[in-house]
Design an enzyme around this catalytic site. Structure first.
Site, short mmCIF file in Angstrom:
data_model
loop_
_atom_site.label_atom_id
_atom_site.label_comp_id
_atom_site.label_asym_id
_atom_site.label_seq_id
_atom_site.Cartn_x
_atom_site.Cartn_y
_atom_site.Cartn_z
CG HIS A 79 -2.03 -0.95 1.18
ND1 HIS A 79 -3.02 -1.01 2.13
CD2 HIS A 79 -2.33 -1.89 0.24
CE1 HIS A 79 -3.88 -1.95 1.79
NE2 HIS A 79 -3.48 -2.50 0.67
CE1 TYR B 72 -5.21 3.37 9.24
CE2 TYR B 72 -5.58 3.13 11.60
CZ TYR B 72 -4.88 2.80 10.46
OH TYR B 72 -3.85 1.90 10.53
CE1 TYR C 201 -1.19 3.59 9.75
CE2 TYR C 201 -0.15 3.11 7.64
CZ TYR C 201 -1.14 2.86 8.56
OH TYR C 201 -2.08 1.89 8.31
N PRO D 226 -3.17 -0.83 18.97
CG PRO D 226 -4.89 -2.29 18.43
CD PRO D 226 -4.29 -1.57 19.58
CE LYS E 12 4.48 3.01 13.53
NZ LYS E 12 4.52 2.57 12.16
C1 LIG Z 1 -5.62 -9.26 20.06
C2 LIG Z 1 -4.38 -8.57 19.50
C3 LIG Z 1 -4.47 -7.83 18.32
C4 LIG Z 1 -3.34 -7.19 17.81
N1 LIG Z 1 -3.43 -6.45 16.64
C5 LIG Z 1 -2.32 -5.82 16.16
C6 LIG Z 1 -2.34 -5.06 14.96
O1 LIG Z 1 -3.38 -4.93 14.33
N2 LIG Z 1 -1.17 -4.48 14.53
C7 LIG Z 1 0.02 -4.64 15.21
O2 LIG Z 1 1.09 -4.15 14.79
N3 LIG Z 1 0.07 -5.33 16.34
C8 LIG Z 1 -1.06 -5.93 16.82
N4 LIG Z 1 -0.99 -6.66 17.94
C9 LIG Z 1 0.30 -6.74 18.56
C10 LIG Z 1 1.16 -7.82 17.90
O3 LIG Z 1 0.37 -8.95 17.63
C11 LIG Z 1 2.28 -8.11 18.86
O4 LIG Z 1 3.04 -6.94 18.99
C12 LIG Z 1 3.17 -9.27 18.43
O5 LIG Z 1 2.45 -10.47 18.51
C13 LIG Z 1 4.41 -9.33 19.32
O6 LIG Z 1 5.08 -10.53 19.10
P1 LIG Z 1 5.85 -11.23 20.30
O7 LIG Z 1 6.45 -12.45 19.69
O8 LIG Z 1 6.74 -10.25 20.95
O9 LIG Z 1 4.75 -11.60 21.38
P2 LIG Z 1 3.55 -12.64 21.28
O10 LIG Z 1 3.02 -12.71 19.90
O11 LIG Z 1 2.62 -12.31 22.39
O12 LIG Z 1 4.23 -14.05 21.57
C14 LIG Z 1 4.65 -14.42 22.87
C15 LIG Z 1 4.65 -15.94 22.96
O13 LIG Z 1 5.12 -16.31 24.25
C16 LIG Z 1 4.30 -17.34 24.76
N5 LIG Z 1 4.40 -17.33 26.22
C17 LIG Z 1 3.80 -16.47 27.09
N6 LIG Z 1 4.13 -16.78 28.35
C18 LIG Z 1 4.94 -17.85 28.29
C19 LIG Z 1 5.59 -18.63 29.27
N7 LIG Z 1 5.46 -18.36 30.59
N8 LIG Z 1 6.35 -19.68 28.88
C20 LIG Z 1 6.49 -19.97 27.54
N9 LIG Z 1 5.88 -19.26 26.57
C21 LIG Z 1 5.12 -18.22 26.93
C22 LIG Z 1 2.91 -17.02 24.24
O14 LIG Z 1 2.07 -18.16 24.21
C23 LIG Z 1 3.24 -16.51 22.83
O15 LIG Z 1 3.23 -17.53 21.87
C24 LIG Z 1 -2.10 -7.31 18.49
C25 LIG Z 1 -2.02 -8.05 19.67
C26 LIG Z 1 -3.14 -8.68 20.20
C27 LIG Z 1 -3.02 -9.47 21.49
#
Ligand SMILES: Cc1cc2nc3c(=O)[nH]c(=O)nc-3n(C[C@H](O)[C@H](O)[C@H](O)COP(=O)(O)OP(=O)(O)OC[C@H]3O[C@@H](n4cnc5c(N)ncnc54)[C@H](O)[C@@H]3O)c2cc1C
Length: 398
Positions: free
Chosen positions: A73, A201, A384, A293, A297
Site C-alpha cells: 500500500h 481510519y 506510520y 494497535p 506498531k
Molecule cells: C488481540 C491482539 C491484536 C493485535 N493487533 C495488532 C495489529 O493490528 N497491529 C500490530 O502491529 N500489532 C497488533 N498486535 C500486537 C502484535 O500482535 C504483537 O506486537 C506481536 O504479537 C508481538 O510478538 P511477540 O512475539 O513479541 O509476542 P507474542 O506474539 O505475544 O508471543 C509471545 C509468545 O510467548 C508465549 N508465552 C507467554 N508466556 C509464556 C511462558 N510463561 N512460557 C512460555 N511461553 C510463553 C505465548 O504463548 C506466545 O506464543 C495485536 C495483539 C493482540 C493481542
C-alpha cells in the site's frame, strides 16, 4: 542437563524470528513455548508491516510466500465528519507498507524453523528462569511430563506481555510506564473483499472504526467499543450496521458483508518496561512493550528489537564483542518510545473519549491541520510507514 547457547522463551513472531536469524549465524537456541503449535499458528493479530520488518523476514528466509501474496500500500485514508483525506505514504515519506497477516508470518516462520531442524518445544509449562545475573543462567520447565533444565549463555524473553521473563527482573530494577485506554476494539474477520484498496481510519461521533484487510478476499474490520462489552452482545448484523454508520457514506455504500470467521474484543494499552536487559536476560517484543494497535506498531517494534538483539548476539559469538549487547536496551528503547508516542497520539486523535467539547475541537483542529498542511501530513506518513533507525543503530548493526 541440556545445554544451548540461547534459550528463547516464547514462539511468537519475536521468538521464532530470533531463533531463525541466530541459526543462520550458526548460533544454537532452544525455544520454549507454553501453547501448542496449532494454537500459536491460529492467533489472529497484526497485519501491517513496515519495510524493515519485510526485509528482516526475507533475510531470515521466511519471506518467499510473503513476497508472493502480500499487498503493498502506498497510502491510507483518514475520515471524519464527512471529510476523507488520503495520506500518501510514498509521496510524503518515500515509503510503502505491506499487508500480510501475522497468522501467515507465524506459519512461515514455524515452517522455516522446522525445515532447518529448529528445537522448538511447544506446550512447555512452568517455565522458570534461574541465575540470570551469572555467566551460566538456566531455564527449567516441564515438557511432555518430563522436568527439563537447560543451561545457556543468554536468555531471550520473547514471551509477550503476560510472560514470565519480565516478571523475573527484580521490581527495584524494572521501571514500568502504562496508559490504559477507556475502551476496547471489537475485531471481526470475514471472507469478504475489503471495501477499499487501502486502510480506512474513521473518527466518528459514535466511536472509532477501522477497515483493514488480510488479502483481496479477506477483510479485518474494527469498532471502538466499551470495555465491558462481550462478543456475545455483538451479532454479525449488529456489527455491520454499526460499522456502516461510522464510515463515510460512499464507503459504507460499497461494503460487502458476510459471516464473521473470528470475532474478539481487545483492550488497548500503552506499556513500556525498562531496562530491556537484566544480566544475561534480554526482553524483546511485547514482553517489554505494548502499544494500542491504532498505528500498527506492535509487531514492527518486535522485529526491530530482534534486528538489534540478533546482531548483538552474533557480535558476541564472532569475537566476544559485548558493545551491542551492552547497548541493546538503550538502542531498542529509543525506537520503542517514538512508536509509543505515535501510537498514543494516533489513538487520542481518532477515538471518542467522551463528550468534552474542548477535546472534540482539538481533534477536529488537528485533523483539518493534517489535511491542509504538507508538514502535518508528512509527520503522520513518516511515523506510520516506520521511522528510519537512528544513524548510530544503523552503524552499529551493519
Ligand atoms: C488481540 C491482539 C491484536 C493485535 N493487533 C495488532 C495489529 O493490528 N497491529 C500490530 O502491529 N500489532 C497488533 N498486535 C500486537 C502484535 O500482535 C504483537 O506486537 C506481536 O504479537 C508481538 O510478538 P511477540 O512475539 O513479541 O509476542 P507474542 O506474539 O505475544 O508471543 C509471545 C509468545 O510467548 C508465549 N508465552 C507467554 N508466556 C509464556 C511462558 N510463561 N512460557 C512460555 N511461553 C510463553 C505465548 O504463548 C506466545 O506464543 C495485536 C495483539 C493482540 C493481542
Amino acid at each position: 542437563m541440556l545445554r544451548t547457547q540461547v534459550v528463547i522463551i516464547g514462539a511468537g513472531p519475536s521468538g521464532l524470528l530470533l531463533s531463525q536469524l541466530l541459526h543462520l549465524q550458526g548460533i544454537d537456541s532452544v525455544v520454549l513455548e507454553q501453547r501448542s503449535r496449532d494454537y500459536v499458528a491460529a492467533r489472529i493479530r497484526a497485519g501491517l508491516l513496515e519495510q524493515h520488518s519485510v526485509d528482516l523476514l526475507v533475510e531470515a528466509g521466511a519471506g518467499e510466500r510473503l513476497q508472493r501474496e502480500c499487498l503493498v500500500h502506498d497510502g491510507f485514508l483518514m475520515a471524519w465528519e464527512g471529510e476523507v483525506h488520503r495520506i500518501d505514504l510514498h509521496a510524503l515519506a518515500g515509503k510503502r507498507v505491506t499487508v500480510y497477516g501475522q497468522t501467515e508470518i507465524q506459519q512461515d516462520l514455524a515452517e522455516v524453523r522446522a525445515r532447518s531442524g529448529g528445537d522448538i518445544r511447544y506446550e512447555a509449562t512452568d517455565v522458570r528462569l534461574h541465575d540470570i545475573t551469572t555467566a551460566r543462567p538456566r531455564v527449567s520447565c516441564t515438557h511432555r511430563d518430563q522436568a527439563v533444565e537447560i543451561e545457556c549463555d543468554f536468555i531471550a524473553g520473547c514471551d509477550g506481555y503476560h510472560g514470565v521473563s519480565r516478571r523475573s527482573i527484580p521490581a527495584e530494577v524494572l521501571r514500568t510506564y502504562e496508559r490504559v485506554y477507556p475502551f476496547g476494539w471489537l475485531g471481526v474477520l470475514a471472507e469478504v473483499p475489503p471495501l477499499n484498496d487501502e486502510l480506512v481510519y474513521a473518527n466518528h461521533s459514535r466511536g472509532f472504526a477501522l477497515c483493514s484487510m488480510r488479502s483481496r478476499t479477506r477483510s479485518r474490520y474494527y469498532l471502538q467499543c466499551p470495555l465491558e462489552d462481550t462478543v456475545e452482545q455483538w451479532s454479525d448484523q449488529r456489527f455491520w450496521d454499526e460499522l456502516r454508520q461510522r464510515l463515510p457514506a460512499a464507503h459504507a455504500a460499497r461494503m460487502t458483508t458476510g459471516p464473521s470467521i473470528e470475532k474478539s474484543i481487545a483492550p488497548l494499552r500503552s506499556f513500556v518496561a525498562e531496562p530491556m536487559r537484566y544480566g544475561q536476560l534480554f526482553l524483546a517484543g511485547d514482553a517489554a512493550h505494548i502499544v494500542p494497535p491504532t498505528g500498527a506498531k506492535g509487531l514492527n517494534l518486535a522485529t526491530a528489537d530482534v534486528r538489534v538483539l540478533h546482531r548483538g548476539l552474533t557480535e558476541f559469538y564472532r569475537n566476544r564483542g559485548r558493545t551491542l549487547l551492552d547497548e541493546y536496551s538503550q538502542r531498542a528503547l529509543s525506537r520503542v518510545w517514538k512508536a509509543t508516542r505515535f501510537s498514543w497520539w494516533f489513538t487520542t486523535l481518532m477515538h471518542k473519549f467522551g463528550e468534552d467539547p474542548f477535546a472534540l475541537q482539538m481533534q477536529r483542529a488537528e485533523l483539518t491541520y493534517i489535511a491542509s498542511s504538507r508538514a502535518g501530513a508528512q509527520t503522520v506518513a513518516e511515523n506510520y510507514a516506520g521511522l528510519d533507525f537512528d544513524p548510530d543503530v544503523v552503524a552499529a548493526i551493519r
